[in-house]
Design a protein around this motif. Structure first.
Motif, short mmCIF file in Angstrom:
data_model
loop_
_atom_site.label_atom_id
_atom_site.label_comp_id
_atom_site.label_asym_id
_atom_site.label_seq_id
_atom_site.Cartn_x
_atom_site.Cartn_y
_atom_site.Cartn_z
N ASP A 169 4.02 10.02 -7.27
CA ASP A 169 5.19 10.28 -8.11
C ASP A 169 5.32 9.14 -9.12
N SER A 170 5.05 9.43 -10.38
CA SER A 170 5.08 8.39 -11.41
C SER A 170 6.48 7.86 -11.67
N SER A 171 7.51 8.60 -11.26
CA SER A 171 8.88 8.11 -11.44
C SER A 171 9.24 7.00 -10.47
N SER A 172 8.47 6.86 -9.39
CA SER A 172 8.72 5.79 -8.43
C SER A 172 8.31 4.45 -9.04
N PRO A 173 9.01 3.37 -8.68
CA PRO A 173 8.66 2.06 -9.26
C PRO A 173 7.30 1.58 -8.77
N ARG A 174 6.57 0.94 -9.66
CA ARG A 174 5.29 0.37 -9.28
C ARG A 174 5.51 -0.89 -8.45
N PRO A 175 4.78 -1.08 -7.36
CA PRO A 175 5.02 -2.26 -6.51
C PRO A 175 4.71 -3.55 -7.25
N SER A 176 5.50 -4.56 -6.95
CA SER A 176 5.33 -5.88 -7.55
C SER A 176 5.69 -6.93 -6.52
N ASN A 233 0.83 -1.21 0.00
CA ASN A 233 0.00 0.00 0.00
C ASN A 233 0.86 1.26 0.00
N ASP A 234 1.94 1.25 0.80
CA ASP A 234 2.84 2.42 0.84
C ASP A 234 3.51 2.64 -0.51
N MET A 235 3.97 1.54 -1.15
CA MET A 235 4.61 1.67 -2.46
C MET A 235 3.62 2.15 -3.51
N TYR A 236 2.39 1.66 -3.43
CA TYR A 236 1.39 2.05 -4.43
C TYR A 236 1.00 3.52 -4.25
N ASP A 237 0.87 3.98 -3.00
CA ASP A 237 0.56 5.40 -2.77
C ASP A 237 1.68 6.30 -3.28
N LEU A 238 2.93 5.86 -3.07
CA LEU A 238 4.05 6.64 -3.57
C LEU A 238 4.08 6.66 -5.09
N TYR A 239 3.68 5.53 -5.70
CA TYR A 239 3.66 5.44 -7.17
C TYR A 239 2.58 6.35 -7.76
N THR A 240 1.42 6.45 -7.10
CA THR A 240 0.36 7.31 -7.60
C THR A 240 0.71 8.80 -7.47
#
Length: 397
Positions: free
Chosen positions: A62-69, A53-60
Motif C-alpha cells: 500500500d503506497s499510502s502507508s508511510p515508508r519506514p525510517s 521489514n513489516d513496515m517496508y512490506d506494508l509500504y510496498t
C-alpha cells in the motif's frame, strides 16, 4: 609617529577522528552489566529489523502507508518498551536503530563494498557488543551512564599505554573470546607535517614491501611460528569435529583449543597492524609524495598461486592506512594504474618486456632468470626486480 604593520598568521588545524582500541578490565558486577548491554543491543537490532521489514512490506503493498525510517521504527520500539528495558541504557536502543537505518540506506546503494540486506544478529556470534555516546574518561577509567535502580555500578579499568587526549565520541564496546574491548574515537587537532621535498615509491610483494630507503619485512619469524601453531590448532579442531560431529563444539577441550586459536589470530593481527602503522607513519614523516600501485587485491586473492601470501601481506590494509594518513598530514598519494608495467619495464632505457620475455612469479623459464632478477635484453642492464619496480614507480612523479 611610525605605524607598525602587524601580520597575523592563522594556523589552520584539521579536526579528525582518531580511534584507539583498548582492553577493558571490568569487575564481576560490571562484567555482568556489559554482558546485559551486549544482549540488549542484539535484541534492539533484531526487534528493529523485524519492525522495519513489516513496515517496508506494508509500504510496498500500500503506497499510502508511510515508508519506514529511523524515526518511525525508533518511536515504535520506544512506545512498546517493556519494564525490564528501563533498567538498561536508553542510548543502546537509539544507537542500534541508528545503525540499522544506515544499513538500510546502504542496501539501496549497490556501490557499497559489502552490499546486502541487513540480517538478524545471532547470539552464537563470536563478537557481541554495543555502543554508547555517554561514556566518559574519569581518572583514567571508563565511566558509563548508570541506569535507574542499579546499585552496584563502578568505573572500568582500561589499558594504561593509550593516549586519552581529545574529545570522546561514540564508544564501541564488545566482548570477544571472554575478553572485553573498547574503541575510543577521539576528535583531535592535526597539524600538517613539515615539507621535506622528498618522494618515494612502494612496491608491494608477498612477504615484504620495497621502497626507496630499503625493505620492510611483513612476515617476520615470529609471525611464521604463530602461523605454524594456528595450523596445528585448526587440524586438531577439524579432527574433533570429524570424530564427534556436532557434539564436539560443546566439549570443554574443544572450546579451550578454539580459544587458543582465537588468541593466536589476535596476536597475528596485532603484529601485522603494528608493522603497517609504523611503516606508514615513517613514510608520511619522511616524504611529501608517495607512489603505490592501484592493485585489485580481491581479484588477486582469487588466484590459488599466492592467495594465502597476499592475505597475510595485508596489501589492502596498507593502502587504507597510508591513504588516511596522507590525508591527515597533507601529503600526496599517487596511485599508479593497475596496468602500469612497473615490473616489466626497464628503469634504465624504458624497454618493456612482452611475450616470452616477461617475468612471472617463477622468473623467466625461457631465459632461465630468477624471480628476483630483471635482465633487459635491449640495453643489457641486470637489475634487482623489486628495485627496478620502485624506480619505475618513481618516474610517475
Amino acid at each position: 609617529m611610525r605605524s607598525e604593520k602587524t601580520t597575523l598568521i592563522w594556523v589552520v588545524k584539521m579536526l579528525m577522528i582518531r580511534t584507539q582500541k583498548v582492553m577493558l578490565y571490568p569487575n564481576r558486577h560490571m562484567a555482568k552489566a556489559l554482558d546485559r548491554l551486549c544482549d540488549y543491543r542484539r535484541y534492539c537490532w533484531n526487534e528493529g529489523l523485524a519492525t522495519w521489514n513489516d513496515m517496508y512490506d506494508l509500504y510496498t503493498i500500500d503506497s499510502s502507508s508511510p515508508r519506514p525510517s529511523f524515526y518511525s521504527v525508533r518511536n515504535e520500539l520506544v512506545a512498546n518498551k517493556a519494564d525490564w528495558q528501563y533498567e538498561l541504557s536508553a542510548r543502546t536502543l537509539q544507537l542500534a536503530i541508528a545503525d540499522l537505518g544506515n544499513a538500510w540506506q546502504n542496501f539501496f546503494d549497490k556501490t557499497q563494498p559489502y552490499w546486502g540486506k541487513p540480517v538478524f544478529k545471532s547470539k552464537k556470534s563470536a563478537r557481541q557488543g554495543f555502543k554508547t555516546d555517554r561514556a566518559k574518561i574519569v581518572a583514567g577509567k571508563l565511566h558509563l551512564d548508570k541506569p535507574h535502580g542499579v546499585k552496584n555500578w563502578y568505573d572500568i579499568r582500561i589499558s594504561r599505554h593509550v593516549d586519552l587526549s581529545g574529545v570522546l565520541k561514540v564508544v564501541s564496546i564488545y566482548r570477544e573470546n571472554g575478553k572485553y574491548w573498547a574503541s575510543f574515537p577521539f576528535e583531535v587537532n592535526l597539524d600538517d607535517k613539515p615539507q621535506t621535498g622528498d618522494s618515494s615509491a612502494v612496491d608491494v610483494n608477498v612477504g615484504h614491501l620495497d621502497y626507496t630507503a630499503g625493505v620492510i619485512n611483513t612476515l617476520p619469524k615470529r609471525l611464521r611460528k604463530l602461523y605454524q601453531r594456528i595450523k596445528f590448532y585448526q587440524k586438531q579442531l577439524a579432527h574433533k569435529r570429524v570424530v564427534n560431529g556436532n557434539k564436539a563444539t560443546k566439549g570443554s577441550r574443544y572450546v579451550a583449543m578454539r580459544n587458543k586459536l582465537q588468541r593466536d589470530y589476535r596476536k597475528v593481527a596485532n603484529i601485522q597492524h603494528d608493522i603497517m602503522q609504523k611503516f606508514t607513519t615513517d613514510l608520511v614523516n619522511d616524504y611529501d609524495k608517495i607512489v603505490i600501485e592501484d592493485l585489485s587485491v580481491k581479484a588477486m586473492q582469487m588466484s590459488h598461486v599466492a592467495s594465502k601470501g597476499l592475505q597475510r601481506s595485508m596489501f589492502g590494509y596498507f593502502r587504507q592506512t597510508l591513504s588516511y594518513k596522507c590525508e591527515w598530514y597533507g601529503k600526496e598519494l599517487i596511485l599508479a594504474d593497475c596496468q602500469y608495467p612497473s615490473t616489466q619495464r626497464c628503469s634504465k632505457c624504458g624497454h618493456i618486456k612482452s611475450g616470452n620475455d616477461k617475468i612471472t612469479l617463477q622468473g623467466n623459464t625461457t631465459h632461465r632468470t630468477k624471480h628476483s632478477e630483471y635482465v633487459c635484453y635491449n640495453c643489457g642492464a641486470v637489475l634487482d626486480r623489486d628495485e627496478n619496480a620502485v624506480a619505475n614507480l618513481l618516474d610517475l612523479i
